[in-house]
Write a protein that holds these residues in place. Sequence first.
Motif, PDB file in Angstrom:
ATOM      1  N   ALA A  95       0.221  -3.837   7.498  1.00  0.00           N
ATOM      2  CA  ALA A  95       0.699  -3.457   6.250  1.00  0.00           C
ATOM      3  C   ALA A  95       1.831  -2.588   6.323  1.00  0.00           C
ATOM      4  N   ILE A  96       2.555  -2.431   7.380  1.00  0.00           N
ATOM      5  CA  ILE A  96       3.771  -1.518   7.937  1.00  0.00           C
ATOM      6  C   ILE A  96       4.408  -1.858   9.203  1.00  0.00           C
ATOM      7  N   THR A  97       5.699  -1.877   9.202  1.00  0.00           N
ATOM      8  CA  THR A  97       6.313  -1.729  10.470  1.00  0.00           C
ATOM      9  C   THR A  97       7.023  -0.221  10.715  1.00  0.00           C
ATOM     10  N   LEU A  98       6.687   0.180  11.979  1.00  0.00           N
ATOM     11  CA  LEU A  98       7.257   1.385  12.209  1.00  0.00           C
ATOM     12  C   LEU A  98       8.377   1.276  13.348  1.00  0.00           C
ATOM     13  N   THR A  99       9.621   1.868  13.210  1.00  0.00           N
ATOM     14  CA  THR A  99      10.522   1.630  14.252  1.00  0.00           C
ATOM     15  C   THR A  99      10.874   3.031  14.716  1.00  0.00           C
ATOM     16  N   HIS A 115       5.730   6.931   3.157  1.00  0.00           N
ATOM     17  CA  HIS A 115       5.095   5.475   3.348  1.00  0.00           C
ATOM     18  C   HIS A 115       4.376   5.304   4.796  1.00  0.00           C
ATOM     19  N   ILE A 116       4.490   6.583   5.503  1.00  0.00           N
ATOM     20  CA  ILE A 116       3.482   6.784   6.754  1.00  0.00           C
ATOM     21  C   ILE A 116       2.328   7.621   6.420  1.00  0.00           C
ATOM     22  N   ILE A 117       2.421   8.838   5.904  1.00  0.00           N
ATOM     23  CA  ILE A 117       1.244   9.332   5.613  1.00  0.00           C
ATOM     24  C   ILE A 117       0.386   9.001   4.517  1.00  0.00           C
ATOM     25  N   GLY A 118       1.067   8.014   3.507  1.00  0.00           N
ATOM     26  CA  GLY A 118       0.339   7.345   2.538  1.00  0.00           C
ATOM     27  C   GLY A 118      -0.319   6.148   2.863  1.00  0.00           C
ATOM     28  N   SER A 121      -4.594   2.645   5.426  1.00  0.00           N
ATOM     29  CA  SER A 121      -5.458   2.472   6.768  1.00  0.00           C
ATOM     30  C   SER A 121      -4.789   3.279   7.910  1.00  0.00           C
ATOM     31  N   PHE A 122      -4.261   4.402   7.504  1.00  0.00           N
ATOM     32  CA  PHE A 122      -3.793   5.420   8.462  1.00  0.00           C
ATOM     33  C   PHE A 122      -4.658   5.737   9.443  1.00  0.00           C
ATOM     34  N   GLU A 123      -5.672   6.355   9.046  1.00  0.00           N
ATOM     35  CA  GLU A 123      -6.811   6.668   9.933  1.00  0.00           C
ATOM     36  C   GLU A 123      -7.325   5.721  11.059  1.00  0.00           C
ATOM     37  N   LYS A 124      -7.608   4.496  10.402  1.00  0.00           N
ATOM     38  CA  LYS A 124      -7.981   3.270  11.001  1.00  0.00           C
ATOM     39  C   LYS A 124      -6.830   3.231  12.258  1.00  0.00           C
ATOM     40  N   ASP A 125      -5.678   3.165  11.699  1.00  0.00           N
ATOM     41  CA  ASP A 125      -4.268   2.557  12.496  1.00  0.00           C
ATOM     42  C   ASP A 125      -4.028   3.746  13.469  1.00  0.00           C
ATOM     43  N   TRP A 126      -4.435   5.062  13.472  1.00  0.00           N
ATOM     44  CA  TRP A 126      -3.831   6.254  14.091  1.00  0.00           C
ATOM     45  C   TRP A 126      -3.907   5.884  15.594  1.00  0.00           C
ATOM     46  N   PRO A 127      -4.922   5.451  16.228  1.00  0.00           N
ATOM     47  CA  PRO A 127      -4.846   5.210  17.694  1.00  0.00           C
ATOM     48  C   PRO A 127      -3.833   4.557  18.173  1.00  0.00           C
TER      49      PRO A 127
END
Length: 239
Positions: A95-99, A115-118, A121-127
């Motif tokens: 859902a996102i690309t982080l640089t 766009h990060i904390i919102g 899928s943050f909790e799933k992607d956190w690891p």
Amino acid sequence: MEIWRNMGRRIKYHTEEERQAARRIQSLERRSEPGAKEGRRQENRKAYAKRKVVIVPEPPEVVRALSSMEIGEHSLFEHLFLHHSIIPDPLELPAITLTDADFKIMMGHPPYPSHIIGLPSFEKDWPVISAVFHGYANRRFVSEQEKWIVGAVLRDRAALSSELTKSYRILMREWEQYGVDVRDHGHPDHLATEFIAFQNRLWTSRRLMWLAEDLKQLAEGEQTEALFVALRARLKHFR
């Protein structure tokens, strides 16, 4: 019993008591030699000056405990941590690309970008995010340390002590603020912010321990070069 000497050879003793007595006599003789007293005074003055110049901090127990906690180096995504510790590649999620620009903002206090904390899928992607975030922190730390060493090798013990002590105090204030950040966002609605702030606190704990070790090395080393030998050895661990 008699102490005897072979020609050209060291003295031999028949008992341990004789050996100890002879050593005490030799010690007294050395102390009474011309200039010996002044030499001891100079050594004591140097040792005192070194201790006075460098004050080694004692990190709190909670800092020690947090510094030993794993972040991303022994997780299922350790390969991402290792890769991003060296190479500044973007992290591509569904859902996102982080640089690096995103991780740079994350290495600070809230608020963090929406766009990060919102991210749903943050909790799933956190690891995955955590491992790459840690890799970025490592890479940035190595770069900053290498640049600092270039100028620091020219400074004397007092200047190094002052600079490292100042860094420790600043970082301790940052560490305390991260604790406040974690407590203030300990709510399910603020889960992403809490996770990011807590990882920053873990990383800051490690840096505090390293700074304490650096000051200890500076205090105990005969020459300031001992500090830089230890710093370079640490940086090799990150490569």
